[in-house]
Design an enzyme around this catalytic site. Sequence first.
Site, PDB file in Angstrom:
ATOM      1  N   TRP A 215      48.135   3.401  58.466  1.00 15.44           N
ATOM      2  CA  TRP A 215      47.829   2.106  59.098  1.00 15.44           C
ATOM      3  C   TRP A 215      48.146   0.959  58.145  1.00 15.44           C
ATOM      4  O   TRP A 215      48.639  -0.092  58.562  1.00 15.44           O
ATOM      5  CB  TRP A 215      46.359   2.069  59.540  1.00 15.44           C
ATOM      6  CG  TRP A 215      46.128   2.761  60.843  1.00 15.44           C
ATOM      7  CD1 TRP A 215      46.838   3.807  61.359  1.00 15.44           C
ATOM      8  CD2 TRP A 215      45.119   2.452  61.810  1.00 15.44           C
ATOM      9  NE1 TRP A 215      46.332   4.174  62.586  1.00 15.44           N
ATOM     10  CE2 TRP A 215      45.278   3.369  62.880  1.00 15.44           C
ATOM     11  CE3 TRP A 215      44.098   1.527  61.871  1.00 15.44           C
ATOM     12  CZ2 TRP A 215      44.444   3.351  64.006  1.00 15.44           C
ATOM     13  CZ3 TRP A 215      43.260   1.507  62.988  1.00 15.44           C
ATOM     14  CH2 TRP A 215      43.442   2.407  64.039  1.00 15.44           C
TER      15      TRP A 215
ATOM     16  N   LYS B 125      38.697   3.550  66.231  1.00 20.15           N
ATOM     17  CA  LYS B 125      38.778   4.753  67.053  1.00 20.15           C
ATOM     18  C   LYS B 125      37.380   5.211  67.457  1.00 20.15           C
ATOM     19  O   LYS B 125      36.461   5.220  66.650  1.00 20.15           O
ATOM     20  CB  LYS B 125      39.472   5.875  66.276  1.00 20.15           C
ATOM     21  CG  LYS B 125      39.512   7.204  67.037  1.00 20.15           C
ATOM     22  CD  LYS B 125      40.475   8.177  66.410  1.00 20.15           C
ATOM     23  CE  LYS B 125      40.074   8.630  65.047  1.00 20.15           C
ATOM     24  NZ  LYS B 125      41.068   9.556  64.445  1.00 20.15           N
TER      25      LYS B 125
ATOM     26  N   ASP C  17      38.650   3.502  50.988  1.00 21.35           N
ATOM     27  CA  ASP C  17      38.386   4.894  51.350  1.00 21.35           C
ATOM     28  C   ASP C  17      37.492   5.545  50.298  1.00 21.35           C
ATOM     29  O   ASP C  17      37.472   5.130  49.135  1.00 21.35           O
ATOM     30  CB  ASP C  17      39.694   5.684  51.475  1.00 21.35           C
ATOM     31  CG  ASP C  17      39.537   6.905  52.362  1.00 21.35           C
ATOM     32  OD1 ASP C  17      39.907   6.828  53.545  1.00 21.35           O
ATOM     33  OD2 ASP C  17      39.013   7.942  51.894  1.00 21.35           O
TER      34      ASP C  17
ATOM     35  N   GLY D  82      46.951   6.469  54.650  1.00 18.38           N
ATOM     36  CA  GLY D  82      47.568   5.174  54.417  1.00 18.38           C
ATOM     37  C   GLY D  82      48.543   4.695  55.460  1.00 18.38           C
ATOM     38  O   GLY D  82      49.151   3.639  55.310  1.00 18.38           O
TER      39      GLY D  82
END
Length: 233
Positions: free
Chosen positions: A82, A188, A108, A80
Amino acid sequence: MAKKTSGRGQRDLTVKVKTARGRRLSSTRWLQRQLNDPYVKRAKDEGFRGRAAFKIMELDDKYEFLRPGARVVDLGCAPGGWCQVAVPRVNSDGSRAGKPQGRVIGVDLQEVEPIAGAEIHQLDFMEPGADDLVKEWLGGPADVVMSDMAASSSGHKQTDHNRIVALCEAAAELAFDVLVEGGTFVAKVLQGGAEDSLQAELKRRFDKVANVKPPSSRSDSSEKFVIAQGFRG
């Protein structure tokens, strides 16, 4: 655990960790790195759920995509960090008087502890209809789709690289479905070559695409972040 002294009146504050019986050397190295990582300590001191919070913080400081009023979806949001950074920046908690109020949706596979100012949903974003659910929760299209997801490590570098690129590609596909024109995608990836097709697709769909390794990313990590801005719709 011991702290070694060195020099007159000075102490070497590097924490040394002995390898306990039954603990792998790699685990010992990871623990020692964690104990000596200034970002880990800073995250704890500032109330963030992990050092990754500083990565999105540094990326946004440079590219300014988390603006007041923005609607943000964080894919693979656990634990959490971000979301914690996004909440005050887009003003989803209404704490910035006179600024537009945004929305932050975290998604998620696993259950995530609640975050003030964010709405957390347990969902496989690869399931059919996930894009419609995300837009419904946001109350419209997203201004920002971001992802710090990483697949579980297999120990094989190329396999791990391919897995994370596949995750990033899946996140990008959802972004194409939910982003507003002019929106931003941040994710990413790992350096290794297999991401070339992803980069080409992003350059086709966005006005600007940059690849960045923020200061808080460990120097021995092959991770980097792609920031695609100006979604063409």
